[in-house]
Design a protein around this motif. Structure first.
Motif, PDB file in Angstrom:
ATOM      1  N   PHE A  94      31.536  24.288  50.281  1.00  0.00           N
ATOM      2  CA  PHE A  94      32.335  24.237  51.507  1.00  0.00           C
ATOM      3  C   PHE A  94      32.723  25.642  51.957  1.00  0.00           C
ATOM      4  O   PHE A  94      32.692  25.961  53.142  1.00  0.00           O
ATOM      5  CB  PHE A  94      33.592  23.400  51.296  1.00  0.00           C
ATOM      6  CG  PHE A  94      33.386  21.926  51.485  1.00  0.00           C
ATOM      7  CD1 PHE A  94      32.613  21.427  52.523  1.00  0.00           C
ATOM      8  CD2 PHE A  94      33.979  21.019  50.615  1.00  0.00           C
ATOM      9  CE1 PHE A  94      32.437  20.070  52.703  1.00  0.00           C
ATOM     10  CE2 PHE A  94      33.806  19.654  50.793  1.00  0.00           C
ATOM     11  CZ  PHE A  94      33.032  19.179  51.836  1.00  0.00           C
ATOM     12  N   ALA A  95      33.109  26.493  51.006  1.00  0.00           N
ATOM     13  CA  ALA A  95      33.503  27.861  51.345  1.00  0.00           C
ATOM     14  C   ALA A  95      32.329  28.655  51.905  1.00  0.00           C
ATOM     15  O   ALA A  95      32.491  29.463  52.830  1.00  0.00           O
ATOM     16  CB  ALA A  95      34.075  28.557  50.117  1.00  0.00           C
TER      17      ALA A  95
ATOM     18  N   LEU B 226      38.178  30.747  51.928  1.00  0.00           N
ATOM     19  CA  LEU B 226      37.660  31.464  50.767  1.00  0.00           C
ATOM     20  C   LEU B 226      38.783  31.893  49.829  1.00  0.00           C
ATOM     21  O   LEU B 226      38.622  31.872  48.608  1.00  0.00           O
ATOM     22  CB  LEU B 226      36.863  32.687  51.222  1.00  0.00           C
ATOM     23  CG  LEU B 226      36.123  33.473  50.133  1.00  0.00           C
ATOM     24  CD1 LEU B 226      35.095  32.595  49.435  1.00  0.00           C
ATOM     25  CD2 LEU B 226      35.458  34.706  50.729  1.00  0.00           C
ATOM     26  N   LYS B 227      39.943  32.234  50.378  1.00  0.00           N
ATOM     27  CA  LYS B 227      41.044  32.719  49.551  1.00  0.00           C
ATOM     28  C   LYS B 227      41.619  31.623  48.654  1.00  0.00           C
ATOM     29  O   LYS B 227      42.295  31.922  47.668  1.00  0.00           O
ATOM     30  CB  LYS B 227      42.145  33.294  50.433  1.00  0.00           C
ATOM     31  CG  LYS B 227      42.827  32.283  51.344  1.00  0.00           C
ATOM     32  CD  LYS B 227      43.888  32.945  52.212  1.00  0.00           C
ATOM     33  CE  LYS B 227      44.573  31.932  53.124  1.00  0.00           C
ATOM     34  NZ  LYS B 227      45.616  32.577  53.971  1.00  0.00           N
TER      35      LYS B 227
ATOM     36  N   TYR C  86      41.645  26.630  43.468  1.00  0.00           N
ATOM     37  CA  TYR C  86      41.059  25.296  43.384  1.00  0.00           C
ATOM     38  C   TYR C  86      40.214  25.155  42.124  1.00  0.00           C
ATOM     39  O   TYR C  86      40.315  24.166  41.392  1.00  0.00           O
ATOM     40  CB  TYR C  86      40.204  25.020  44.624  1.00  0.00           C
ATOM     41  CG  TYR C  86      40.843  24.095  45.633  1.00  0.00           C
ATOM     42  CD1 TYR C  86      40.214  22.921  46.044  1.00  0.00           C
ATOM     43  CD2 TYR C  86      42.083  24.385  46.182  1.00  0.00           C
ATOM     44  CE1 TYR C  86      40.794  22.074  46.978  1.00  0.00           C
ATOM     45  CE2 TYR C  86      42.668  23.549  47.115  1.00  0.00           C
ATOM     46  CZ  TYR C  86      42.024  22.390  47.506  1.00  0.00           C
ATOM     47  OH  TYR C  86      42.603  21.553  48.422  1.00  0.00           O
ATOM     48  N   ILE C  87      39.376  26.144  41.854  1.00  0.00           N
ATOM     49  CA  ILE C  87      38.478  26.068  40.698  1.00  0.00           C
ATOM     50  C   ILE C  87      39.280  26.075  39.398  1.00  0.00           C
ATOM     51  O   ILE C  87      39.000  25.282  38.479  1.00  0.00           O
ATOM     52  CB  ILE C  87      37.465  27.225  40.722  1.00  0.00           C
ATOM     53  CG1 ILE C  87      36.483  27.040  41.890  1.00  0.00           C
ATOM     54  CG2 ILE C  87      36.699  27.302  39.398  1.00  0.00           C
ATOM     55  CD1 ILE C  87      35.471  28.157  42.029  1.00  0.00           C
ATOM     56  N   LEU C  88      40.271  26.941  39.295  1.00  0.00           N
ATOM     57  CA  LEU C  88      41.112  26.968  38.093  1.00  0.00           C
ATOM     58  C   LEU C  88      41.819  25.634  37.889  1.00  0.00           C
ATOM     59  O   LEU C  88      41.916  25.129  36.762  1.00  0.00           O
ATOM     60  CB  LEU C  88      42.135  28.100  38.197  1.00  0.00           C
ATOM     61  CG  LEU C  88      41.596  29.523  38.033  1.00  0.00           C
ATOM     62  CD1 LEU C  88      42.697  30.540  38.295  1.00  0.00           C
ATOM     63  CD2 LEU C  88      41.010  29.727  36.647  1.00  0.00           C
TER      64      LEU C  88
END
Length: 267
Positions: free
Chosen positions: A96-97, A104-105, A110-112
């Motif tokens: 999506f990014a 993007l920021k 989100y991943i963590l």
């Protein structure tokens, strides 16, 4: 004050509205909590079915495991999709990014959060099913090499992201059925790819159990291949997204429920 833009389940890039019609934004912390809870229950249910199946003489079976993964994704999309976008998957977030459909920021947080949710769920399963029922719930190649695993994971994640892009980001699609479409895609992928690769399609799904069980064999495949597949799927759909039809035509059938409502009211 600037209004925060969020990705809804039906693909609209707009702020949420409350009952009074006033535009309101979802605080970033609430999005992270939704992603954490969603990823936790995704992994707890999906990997839980794997552990139970291994521990109790294949009582659930592979089709049963596929159904569990498909159903839990469907339920969670409808539960928190309007809050966080219901990614639960670093590959989806990055895809999506890359197409500028997600800030993007916000990607690192989100991943963590997704990896944390997966690790906590895997740890919970490890605590519950210990002793003789201590089974690895992660993903490993089964009878195939890393290259074959890489290709399969790339293709099924490409397919998943292509479907997500179609039903959740295109206003011409039937947005209300996005959860069913995504859940069904997960079910199909697990049905035919699960016996060979575990059908991860999600780096967090593979990394959480690996961290808990200290089993990192072929983990690089499950971290890299889904990301590449998801990015490729998102960009491929972007190529076919555009149309020469006027907006009034492509929005007429953009919602199954709205179209049905109009047909009922006109009859």
């Amino acid at each position: 004050m600037a209004t925060e833009v969020v990705l809804n389940v039906n693909g609209d890039h707009k702020a949420n509205e409350d009952s009074s019609g006033i535009h309101v934004s979802v605080p970033f912390l609430q999005k992270l909590v939704a992603e954490l809870v969603g990823t936790y229950f995704l992994i707890f249910a999906g990997c839980g079915s794997v552990v139970v199946n291994k521990s109790y003489n294949n009582i659930i079976t592979m089709p049963g495991i596929a159904i569990v993964w498909g159903l839990v994704v469907t339920v969670l999309v409808y539960s928190v999709g309007h809050i966080s976008g219901a990614h639960f998957n670093p590959a989806v977030t990055l895809a999506f990014a890359s197409t500028r459909r997600f800030p993007l920021k916000q990607v690192p947080a989100y991943i963590l959060t997704q990896v944390l949710g997966s690790t906590l769920a895997s740890g919970t399963l490890r605590l519950i099913f210990n002793g003789t029922h201590d089974e690895f719930s992660g993903t490993l190649p089964n009878g195939i090499n890393n290259l074959q695993t890489f290709v399969i994971e790339f293709i099924i994640t490409f397919y998943l992201m292509f479907v997500i892009s179609g039903v959740a980001t295109d206003n011409r699609a039937i947005g209300e059925l996005a959860g069913l479409a995504v859940g069904s895609t997960i079910l199909l992928n697990v049905m035919f790819a699960g016996p060979a690769t575990g059908a991860s399609m999600n780096p967090a799904r593979s990394l959480g159990p690996a961290i808990v069980s200290h089993e990192y064999k072929s983990i690089w495949v499950y971290l890299i291949s889904p990301v590449l597949g998801a990015v490729a799927g998102a960009w491929t759909y972007n190529i076919i997204r555009y149309t020469d039809k006027p907006l009034r035509e492509i929005t007429k059938s953009g919602s199954f429920l709205k179209a049905s409502s109009r047909a009922t009211s006109s009859s």
